[in-house]
Design a protein around this motif. Structure first.
Motif, PDB file in Angstrom:
ATOM      1  N   THR A 132       4.902  -0.167  21.932  1.00  0.00           N
ATOM      2  CA  THR A 132       5.918   0.518  22.731  1.00  0.00           C
ATOM      3  C   THR A 132       6.035   1.996  22.372  1.00  0.00           C
ATOM      4  O   THR A 132       6.235   2.841  23.256  1.00  0.00           O
ATOM      5  N   SER A 133       5.895   2.322  21.074  1.00  0.00           N
ATOM      6  CA  SER A 133       5.987   3.738  20.691  1.00  0.00           C
ATOM      7  C   SER A 133       4.792   4.519  21.220  1.00  0.00           C
ATOM      8  O   SER A 133       4.930   5.672  21.655  1.00  0.00           O
ATOM      9  N   PRO A 192      -2.133  10.315  24.908  1.00  0.00           N
ATOM     10  CA  PRO A 192      -2.970   9.299  24.242  1.00  0.00           C
ATOM     11  C   PRO A 192      -2.653   7.893  24.725  1.00  0.00           C
ATOM     12  O   PRO A 192      -1.494   7.542  24.922  1.00  0.00           O
ATOM     13  N   HIS A 193      -3.687   7.098  24.923  1.00  0.00           N
ATOM     14  CA  HIS A 193      -3.517   5.710  25.307  1.00  0.00           C
ATOM     15  C   HIS A 193      -3.381   4.842  24.060  1.00  0.00           C
ATOM     16  O   HIS A 193      -3.712   5.255  22.943  1.00  0.00           O
ATOM     17  N   TYR A 194      -2.934   3.624  24.272  1.00  0.00           N
ATOM     18  CA  TYR A 194      -2.841   2.666  23.182  1.00  0.00           C
ATOM     19  C   TYR A 194      -4.228   2.417  22.591  1.00  0.00           C
ATOM     20  O   TYR A 194      -5.197   2.190  23.309  1.00  0.00           O
ATOM     21  N   GLY A 195      -4.321   2.485  21.263  1.00  0.00           N
ATOM     22  CA  GLY A 195      -5.588   2.263  20.590  1.00  0.00           C
ATOM     23  C   GLY A 195      -6.451   3.497  20.474  1.00  0.00           C
ATOM     24  O   GLY A 195      -7.559   3.425  19.928  1.00  0.00           O
ATOM     25  N   VAL A 196      -5.987   4.658  20.953  1.00  0.00           N
ATOM     26  CA  VAL A 196      -6.744   5.908  20.872  1.00  0.00           C
ATOM     27  C   VAL A 196      -5.962   6.870  19.992  1.00  0.00           C
ATOM     28  O   VAL A 196      -4.768   7.091  20.200  1.00  0.00           O
ATOM     29  N   PHE A 197      -6.625   7.434  19.012  1.00  0.00           N
ATOM     30  CA  PHE A 197      -5.960   8.272  18.018  1.00  0.00           C
ATOM     31  C   PHE A 197      -5.365   9.516  18.669  1.00  0.00           C
ATOM     32  O   PHE A 197      -6.034  10.221  19.427  1.00  0.00           O
TER      33      PHE A 197
END
Length: 400
Positions: free
Chosen positions: A171-172, A196-201
């Motif tokens: 969620t963050s 940034p997407h989830y799972g991307v630094f």
């Protein structure tokens, strides 16, 4: 604000089912773990009546707690468990060594402690319905965050179980994606935000971006951005006047993230995003790479942006650079010396790698880190963080 898109569902481990007993009946659900962790073997139900001491004891023993109480109380319980982990018992303080550990040893002890902390905290689990709702009192609406991370809900999969910590991260990260991160090197608002997407630094370490924004460009031509991630460096190069950039990555989430960001920034026509390991086909006048800075094994998929086991990406970049540089071209290696201060790699080893692969150093541009931990004397590994310097190495083919 970017238009939310559904990314590909995460790859789940082979044994992706969690089992427990409820009302004297065996139960099971889909187990979701972005870290690829196996489903806990021991699971008990927990609710608002469970004390923090009991929850902490069970979690330390390896028993997972499947929450059936109020959502906000679960958050408070997680915080209480964290406080108990972080409170060093007096007996351990008395046994602490008088001399400080060597940097490499201190780093490994720090990682061990962080892994143990994560293991205990990840014992608090939440149910998630097939439609991405959470069947708990006062639970937030996480549908958009789950959709962005996992893709469209598959009702055939049925309900899932996830750790509370992973849900919080999910969620963050979605908030980061929704609001975006302002990058000064990209110019004026509104065309200066990276989502940034989830799972991307996330590109929170701005000094490496500033180095790429200020280094003198070689002769005009095609540029490669190796390991593009969010696409931020490819966008910076276009803003600087590079007419054509090929941005590469192996991670489908990173590729989707880069394409989204480049479109939002209005530079998609100048950047070709390619799924490949390191280099695309052909040669370029400028090849930029910002590999993970620490030669250690990542503990989760997101840590691949920080940890480069056996320096695979760094050495792969150096090994292939000579063959992919156009005549008169430059390779820009953006690398922190944090590993050197931790005793994980020496400067001599790095320079020897340049020589081994037929490269020479034209110039080195340095920047001190700007993140808060660099000046926080209480932060873990403070001595190494305070001494850290991020460098952009301008490399060229030796003998030319």
């Amino acid at each position: 604000m970017p238009t939310p898109i559904a990314s590909s569902p995460s790859t789940l481990p082979a044994d992706s089912t969690i089992h427990w007993t409820e009302a004297d009946q065996p139960q099971s659900a889909h187990w979701r773990s972005e870290r690829g962790a196996p489903a806990p073997k021991r699971v008990v139900l927990a609710d608002d009546t469970m004390s923090a001491d009991t929850a902490y004891r069970l979690a330390c023993e390896g028993t997972a707690l499947l929450w059936r109480g109020d959502f906000h109380n679960a958050r408070q319980l997680l915080q209480a468990i964290a406080r108990r982990i972080d409170k060093t018992p007096a007996r351990k303080q008395r046994k602490a060594p008088k001399e400080a550990a060597a940097p490499a040893e201190a780093f490994h002890l720090y990682r061990q402690a962080q892994a143990q902390r994560a293991r205990v905290l990840n014992m608090l689990l939440l149910p998630v319905n097939a439609d991405y709702t959470i069947p708990l009192r006062r639970a937030p609406n996480v549908h958009a965050a789950c959709l962005a991370a996992w893709g469209p809900a598959d009702l055939a999969v049925g309900p899932s179980v996830i750790t509370l910590r992973e849900l919080q991260g999910l969620t963050s990260t979605h908030e980061w994606r929704r609001k975006g991160l302002e990058i000064a090197a990209l110019g004026e608002a509104p065309l200066n935000r990276i989502h940034p997407h989830y799972g991307v630094f996330s590109p929170v370490r701005g000094e490496y971006i500033d180095l790429v924004a200020k280094a003198p460009l070689p002769a005009p031509g095609v540029a490669f951005d190796i390991g593009t991630g969010t696409g931020v460096l490819a966008a910076v190069l276009v803003r600087r006047g590079v007419a054509q950039v090929v941005a590469t990555d192996t991670d489908p989430r990173a590729l989707a993230c880069a394409r989204d960001n480049l479109a939002l920034l209005g530079v998609a026509k100048q950047v070709q995003v390619v799924q490949t390991d390191l280099f695309p086909e052909g040669q370029a006048t400028l090849i930029v790479c910002n590999p993970p800075w620490l030669p250690a094994r990542p503990g989760s998929p997101i840590e691949h942006a920080v940890y480069d086991e056996d320096s695979r990406m760094l050495l792969g970049f150096l090994a292939g650079l000579k063959g992919h540089l156009a005549p008169g071209g430059e390779g820009w290696l953006v690398l922190s010396d944090f590993a050197e201060h931790l005793g994980l790699r020496t400067r001599a080893e790095l320079l020897a790698a340049f020589d081994t692969h037929g490269l020479k150093v034209l110039e080195r541009l340095d920047a001190k880190p700007l993140h808060p931990k660099a000046t926080d004397a209480t932060a873990a590994l403070h001595a190494a963080r305070a001494a850290e310097v991020t460098s952009l190495w301008r490399l060229a083919v030796a003998g030319v």
